[in-house]
Design a protein around this motif. Structure first.
Motif, short mmCIF file in Angstrom:
data_model
loop_
_atom_site.label_atom_id
_atom_site.label_comp_id
_atom_site.label_asym_id
_atom_site.label_seq_id
_atom_site.Cartn_x
_atom_site.Cartn_y
_atom_site.Cartn_z
N ALA A 114 14.36 52.51 36.24
CA ALA A 114 13.83 51.12 36.27
C ALA A 114 13.79 50.88 34.76
O ALA A 114 13.78 49.72 34.30
CB ALA A 114 12.40 50.83 36.74
N MET A 115 14.03 51.94 33.65
CA MET A 115 13.88 51.58 32.50
C MET A 115 14.89 52.72 31.82
O MET A 115 15.47 53.49 32.38
CB MET A 115 12.54 51.83 31.65
CG MET A 115 11.50 51.08 32.41
SD MET A 115 9.85 51.39 31.66
CE MET A 115 9.00 50.71 33.06
N SER A 116 15.20 52.67 30.51
CA SER A 116 15.79 53.67 29.63
C SER A 116 14.99 54.85 29.72
O SER A 116 13.75 54.81 29.68
CB SER A 116 16.27 53.05 28.40
OG SER A 116 15.10 52.65 27.54
N GLY A 117 15.79 55.96 29.15
CA GLY A 117 15.06 57.05 29.16
C GLY A 117 15.47 58.38 30.18
O GLY A 117 16.11 58.03 31.11
N PRO A 118 14.88 59.50 29.89
CA PRO A 118 13.51 59.61 28.96
C PRO A 118 13.98 59.82 27.69
O PRO A 118 14.94 60.23 27.08
CB PRO A 118 13.23 61.26 29.51
CG PRO A 118 14.30 61.53 30.13
CD PRO A 118 15.39 60.79 30.66
N LEU A 119 13.11 59.21 26.60
CA LEU A 119 13.07 59.05 25.29
C LEU A 119 12.14 60.34 24.86
O LEU A 119 11.31 60.85 25.53
CB LEU A 119 12.52 57.79 24.68
CG LEU A 119 13.31 56.57 24.69
CD1 LEU A 119 14.17 56.33 25.90
CD2 LEU A 119 12.86 55.46 23.83
N GLY A 120 12.33 60.84 23.30
CA GLY A 120 11.43 61.72 22.97
C GLY A 120 10.11 61.34 23.21
O GLY A 120 9.48 60.43 22.65
N GLY A 121 9.20 62.53 23.55
CA GLY A 121 7.76 62.30 23.88
C GLY A 121 7.49 61.86 25.21
O GLY A 121 6.20 62.03 25.52
N ASP A 122 8.33 61.39 26.03
CA ASP A 122 7.98 61.02 27.44
C ASP A 122 7.75 62.17 28.11
O ASP A 122 8.35 63.35 27.89
CB ASP A 122 9.38 60.25 28.19
CG ASP A 122 9.42 58.78 27.54
OD1 ASP A 122 8.78 58.53 26.58
OD2 ASP A 122 10.48 58.03 27.81
N HIS A 123 7.27 62.01 29.28
CA HIS A 123 6.86 63.20 30.33
C HIS A 123 7.30 62.55 31.60
O HIS A 123 6.14 62.04 31.92
CB HIS A 123 5.62 63.86 30.16
CG HIS A 123 5.49 65.21 30.96
ND1 HIS A 123 4.15 65.96 30.83
CD2 HIS A 123 6.22 65.72 31.96
CE1 HIS A 123 4.35 66.85 31.90
NE2 HIS A 123 5.43 66.64 32.30
N LEU A 124 8.25 62.99 32.25
CA LEU A 124 8.62 62.40 33.62
C LEU A 124 8.49 63.77 34.56
O LEU A 124 9.05 64.54 34.34
CB LEU A 124 9.89 61.56 33.58
CG LEU A 124 10.35 60.66 32.68
CD1 LEU A 124 11.48 59.93 32.89
CD2 LEU A 124 9.19 59.63 32.67
N THR A 125 7.90 62.96 35.91
CA THR A 125 7.62 64.17 36.83
C THR A 125 8.18 63.75 38.18
O THR A 125 7.57 62.36 38.60
CB THR A 125 6.46 64.67 37.09
OG1 THR A 125 5.92 64.95 35.96
CG2 THR A 125 6.11 65.77 38.13
N VAL A 126 9.01 64.29 38.95
CA VAL A 126 9.23 63.77 40.39
C VAL A 126 8.79 65.10 41.34
O VAL A 126 9.09 66.35 41.19
CB VAL A 126 10.91 63.96 40.63
CG1 VAL A 126 11.08 63.57 42.03
CG2 VAL A 126 11.38 62.82 39.83
N GLU A 127 7.95 64.71 42.20
CA GLU A 127 7.51 65.59 43.27
C GLU A 127 7.70 65.25 44.48
O GLU A 127 7.95 64.11 45.09
CB GLU A 127 5.92 65.51 43.25
CG GLU A 127 5.33 66.11 41.71
CD GLU A 127 3.78 65.68 41.71
OE1 GLU A 127 3.27 65.32 42.90
OE2 GLU A 127 3.11 66.15 40.69
N ALA A 128 8.56 66.06 45.38
CA ALA A 128 8.97 65.71 46.59
C ALA A 128 8.71 67.08 47.50
O ALA A 128 9.05 68.23 47.25
CB ALA A 128 10.53 65.82 46.61
#
Length: 278
Positions: free
Chosen positions: A77-91
Motif C-alpha cells: 500500500a506504500m513504498s518500502g521497506p525504507l531504512g529503519g522500517d520493521h515489517l512483519t508478516v505472520e501466517a
C-alpha cells in the motif's frame, strides 16, 4: 464470515521521516507494521480466514479460489521497506487448512533518511495436515538500501510447505544495496534448514565470487516439504544451467538458482515446482 481489519501502528520519534502513501510518517526509527493471516478448515472441504489483518504498507486481500485452498494476495500500500522500517508478516495454517499466499508486485528495498537497516520478518506456522504456500514476487535490493530479511517456518510432522524466495541485486543498470536473508525451518521441533546469504556493499568478502553468486544479479530458492518425501526424497541433481536440487535431512528438498536475471531464476524455479508438486 472472514474478518478484515486495517490499522496503523507507528512509533513517532523525532522529525518527519518521509512522505509515504499521501501521509506524513513520523519517526527517525521508521515505520512498524504487521500483517496477520490465519487459515482454518471450514468443515465443508474448504478453508476459512478468521484473521486477515494488515497494517500500513502491508495490505492483505483474499482472492478467488476454485479449490480447497484459501488464496491471499499481499499488496504493497506504500513504498518500502525504507531504512529503519520493521515489517512483519505472520501466517498460520491450522489443522487441515490450505493457505496460499502471493504478492501483487515485486518488493523494493529502498534507502531511507535514517542509516538504520530495514527489517522484514516472515513467520510461518503450519499445523498437522495443513498446507501453506508462500510464493511472493521478487525482492529488489535498490542501491544504498540496507535490508535484513528473516524467514522462520515451524511445521508439524504432517505439514506441507512450499516456499519461494527470489532476490535481485539492483534495478537495471544499478548497483545493489546491502541485503541479508536468513531462512530457518523446523519440523516437529527439529531443525530442517538454517541458512543465510549476505550480498552487496559491506557483505563478507566473496559473496560475488565463483563460490557464491559468480557475478550474477539474481538468486532464488524453492523449499518443498512434504510427508510423502519420507518414502523417497528426490536425489541431488543439477537442474539445467542455473540451478541445483539438494535433498534435506528430512522430508524436504531445496532448489537453489543463480542466474544473470530474475526471469531465468523464476522460470527455473517454476519448472522445479511443477516437477516436485505436480
Amino acid at each position: 464470515m472472514d474478518r478484515v481489519g486495517v490499522t496503523v501502528d507507528l512509533a513517532p520519534q523525532g522529525d518527519t521521516q518521509a512522505l509515504r502513501g499521501g501521509k506524513e510518517w513520523q519517526g527517525g526509527a521508521g515505520l512498524r507494521a504487521t500483517a496477520r493471516v490465519e487459515a482454518r478448515a471450514d468443515g465443508r472441504g474448504g478453508t476459512a480466514l478468521p484473521v486477515l489483518d494488515g497494517e500500513g504498507p502491508l495490505a492483505l486481500r483474499r482472492t478467488r479460489s476454485t479449490g480447497p485452498a484459501a488464496r491471499v494476495t499481499l499488496v504493497g500500500a506504500m513504498s518500502g521497506p525504507l531504512g529503519g522500517d520493521h515489517l512483519t508478516v505472520e501466517a498460520t495454517a491450522h489443522d487441515g487448512a490450505a493457505l496460499h499466499i502471493a504478492s501483487a508486485a515485486a518488493t523494493l528495498a529502498l534507502p531511507g533518511q535514517t542509516k538504520e537497516p530495514a527489517r522484514y520478518d516472515v513467520c510461518l506456522t503450519v499445523a498437522e495436515g495443513a498446507e501453506l504456500r508462500w510464493l511472493p514476487e521478487q525482492l529488489i535490493s535498490v542501491r544504498d538500501s540496507d535490508l535484513r530479511v528473516t524467514t522462520r517456518a515451524d511445521l508439524a510432522a504432517g505439514a506441507r510447505l512450499v516456499l519461494r524466495e527470489e532476490q535481485v541485486l539492483g534495478r537495471t543498470g544499478e548497483d545493489s544495496g546491502r541485503l541479508t536473508s536468513r531462512l530457518t525451518v523446523r519440523r516437529a521441533g527439529t531443525l530442517l534448514l538454517d541458512q543465510e546469504l549476505s550480498c552487496g556493499p559491506g557483505a563478507p568478502g566473496g559473496w560475488d565470487g565463483p563460490a557464491v553468486l559468480a557475478g550474477h544479479r539474481a538468486v532464488g530458492q524453492l523449499l518443498v516439504v512434504r510427508p510423502e518425501f519420507e518414502h523417497g526424497t528426490p536425489q541431488a541433481a543439477p537442474l539445467g544451467e542455473w540451478a541445483a536440487l539438494t535433498p534435506l535431512a528430512g522430508p524436504g528438498v531445496l532448489v537453489t538458482a543463480v542466474a544473470p536475471d530474475a526471469l531465468r531464476v523464476r522460470r527455473t524455479l517454476d519448472e522445479a515446482l511443477r516437477d516436485l508438486c505436480g
